[in-house]
Scaffold this motif. Structure first.
Motif, PDB file in Angstrom:
ATOM      1  N   THR A 250       0.847  -1.196   0.000  1.00  0.00           N
ATOM      2  CA  THR A 250       0.000   0.000   0.000  1.00  0.00           C
ATOM      3  C   THR A 250       0.885   1.249   0.000  1.00  0.00           C
ATOM      4  O   THR A 250       0.667   2.188  -0.774  1.00  0.00           O
ATOM      5  CB  THR A 250      -0.915   0.026   1.235  1.00  0.00           C
ATOM      6  N   VAL A 268      -8.751   0.578  -0.028  1.00  0.00           N
ATOM      7  CA  VAL A 268      -7.753  -0.409   0.402  1.00  0.00           C
ATOM      8  C   VAL A 268      -8.394  -1.423   1.339  1.00  0.00           C
ATOM      9  O   VAL A 268      -9.097  -1.054   2.291  1.00  0.00           O
ATOM     10  CB  VAL A 268      -6.563   0.281   1.107  1.00  0.00           C
ATOM     11  N   SER A 269      -8.144  -2.697   1.093  1.00  0.00           N
ATOM     12  CA  SER A 269      -8.690  -3.742   1.954  1.00  0.00           C
ATOM     13  C   SER A 269      -8.158  -3.596   3.379  1.00  0.00           C
ATOM     14  O   SER A 269      -7.130  -2.966   3.628  1.00  0.00           O
ATOM     15  CB  SER A 269      -8.339  -5.130   1.408  1.00  0.00           C
ATOM     16  N   ASN A 270      -8.841  -4.214   4.306  1.00  0.00           N
ATOM     17  CA  ASN A 270      -8.557  -4.031   5.727  1.00  0.00           C
ATOM     18  C   ASN A 270      -7.105  -4.323   6.086  1.00  0.00           C
ATOM     19  O   ASN A 270      -6.479  -3.565   6.840  1.00  0.00           O
ATOM     20  CB  ASN A 270      -9.503  -4.921   6.544  1.00  0.00           C
ATOM     21  N   SER A 273      -4.474  -1.349   5.438  1.00  0.00           N
ATOM     22  CA  SER A 273      -4.916   0.040   5.586  1.00  0.00           C
ATOM     23  C   SER A 273      -4.770   0.618   6.990  1.00  0.00           C
ATOM     24  O   SER A 273      -5.361   1.656   7.280  1.00  0.00           O
ATOM     25  CB  SER A 273      -6.384   0.160   5.155  1.00  0.00           C
ATOM     26  N   THR A 304     -11.769   2.205   3.320  1.00  0.00           N
ATOM     27  CA  THR A 304     -11.402   0.846   3.698  1.00  0.00           C
ATOM     28  C   THR A 304     -12.598   0.186   4.377  1.00  0.00           C
ATOM     29  O   THR A 304     -13.738   0.632   4.206  1.00  0.00           O
ATOM     30  CB  THR A 304     -10.149   0.861   4.606  1.00  0.00           C
TER      31      THR A 304
END
Length: 439
Positions: A250, A268-270, A273, A304
């Protein structure tokens, strides 16, 4: 008076039989037994569990705190009497997020350290290499630190359970949000090229129209040069980029985009993030590259999702975890990784309690399949004999400052084509003493 040889032989055989019975009662395998040492890794006073964790390597930033947080929670439980009179001994070993090293680490934990269970082994590419081995050895493989749907195969891998929301469910929830929030916009994907990223993309594709997706770029974990992928995304002129990335990538994506003067909306996925982790990574990587940036402004407004309370919340779980954090690991920043590590440890304590006063590996698995555990999660678990998946949904959030501000309400879905539904059951309160209630 001397006894006849036959009598002496009979007495000796009887003694051997009694010794064998006593050994069986100690329960070296999965059976019950009357002794408190009822399974490998279990003694009258301790239960030893093990894990492979990325204490160094590409996944270490952020994730190396998970195991420290879990240990802190276990230490807190131990200081308050343990579980059925036993203290939890947690052995976690560095595998550098390298699948080859994961195999050796896990085999040593099982064969030499004789752990009762493997707990929260981290990573899709890493844990995939040992899941078959653990099930062949009938070692409980609980709460894999990965949202791969592959952990939910009770027929094939009856000893393995997921914990966090799986990536297909998460992709569906993020995909629906992107479709509704950005109609007609150009969308790009950037994802890890394994089951982690590929499962996320499967979920996204169920809701984001294919006509809106202008490019799909992936990376292999290990290398740190993603400039070609980011340039391709920038050239596509995507308005929104959805990332299924670990925190390192990221940050690398954001810095490469900054260098190109490209500023799309990021979703952004968990797992990739956490604001505190990203801020530190951005500043560290920029410094290595000979520049200086302030990390926090670069992540503001990232969309997110979450299935646990955010660090900035003021609910009973955050208050509990902050107290334990200050007591046991105050040197670590209090962030989403700390909340994750303590939350998954809480679930393990629930499972160990439910496995009974003399737990066996079999009773631990049966307890989970019969459970209706709740805890720090915003949504319920899926656990049953038919499902070894973890949390069944998540809630959309936005990074503001150094935390994630949740929006709307939690959403639940399945890993197939089922609908996304709001969840209104609420989050339970943390127990007053922080220990899951028995019974």
């Amino acid at each position: 008076m001397k006894r006849p040889r036959l009598a002496r032989a009979t007495a000796a055989l009887t003694a051997l039989a009694l010794a064998a019975s006593a050994t069986a009662a100690c329960g070296s395998g999965d059976g019950g037994g009357g002794d408190r040492a009822s399974a490998p890794g279990v003694t009258a006073t301790t239960v030893t569990i093990g894990s492979h964790q990325p204490l160094t390597g590409p996944a270490a930033p952020g994730y190396s705190a998970n195991s420290a947080a879990s240990k802190a929670f276990f230490d807190y439980v131990n200081a308050n009497g343990g579980i059925h009179g036993r203290k939890i001994v947690y052995k976690y070993v560095d595998d550098v997020y390298n699948p080859t090293q994961t195999v050796g680490v896990v085999q040593k934990l099982v064969l030499q350290d004789k752990v009762f269970a493997i707990f929260n082994g981290l990573g899709t590419p890493t844990h995939s290499k040992v899941v078959g081995y653990l099930n062949a050895q009938r070692v409980p493989d609980l709460f894999v630190a990965s949202g791969c749907g592959c952990w939910d195969q009770p027929d094939k891998h009856p000893y393995t359970f997921g914990w966090q929301v799986d990536y297909v469910r998460e992709g569906k929830i993020l995909g629906e949000h992107v479709r509704r929030a950005f109609p007609g916009k150009k969308i790009a994907y950037f994802y890890q090229n394994d089951d982690f990223g590929q499962d996320g993309v499967k979920g996204l594709d169920k809701y984001i129209p294919a006509s809106q997706v202008v490019t799909r770029q992936s990376y292999q974990p290990g290398g740190t040069d993603v400039s070609a992928q980011v340039q391709a995304i920038a050239q596509s002129k995507a308005d929104v980029v959805v990332l299924f990335t670990i925190p390192t990538y990221t940050a690398l994506f954001r810095l490469a985009a900054l260098k190109l003067g490209y500023s799309p909306q990021l979703v952004v996925s968990n797992v990739g993030s956490d604001p505190v982790t990203l801020t530190g990574l951005l500043e560290s990587y920029a410094k290595r590259g000979g520049t200086k940036v302030k990390g926090s402004p670069l992540i503001q407004g990232i969309i997110t999702d979450a299935y646990l309370s955010a660090p900035g919340s003021d609910d009973s779980w955050i208050r509990l975890f902050r107290k334990i954090h200050q007591q046991y690991i105050p040197q670590l920043p209090f962030n989403g990784n700390i909340i994750y590590g303590m939350s998954v440890a809480y679930t393990f304590v629930q499972a160990l309690q439910a496995a009974g006063p003399n737990p066996t590996r079999k009773s631990l698995i049966e307890a989970l399949e019969k459970s209706q555990f709740r805890g720090p999660g915003l949504v319920p678990f899926a656990y049953s004999k038919q499902s070894h998946a973890g949390y069944i949904g998540a809630q959309i959030g936005v990074i503001k400052g150094d935390t994630v501000v949740l929006q709307g309400q939690p959403l639940t879905t399945d890993a197939g084509d089922g609908p996304i539904r709001p969840y209104t059951g609420g989050q339970p309160e943390a127990p007053a003493n922080g220990i899951p209630p028995q019974g």
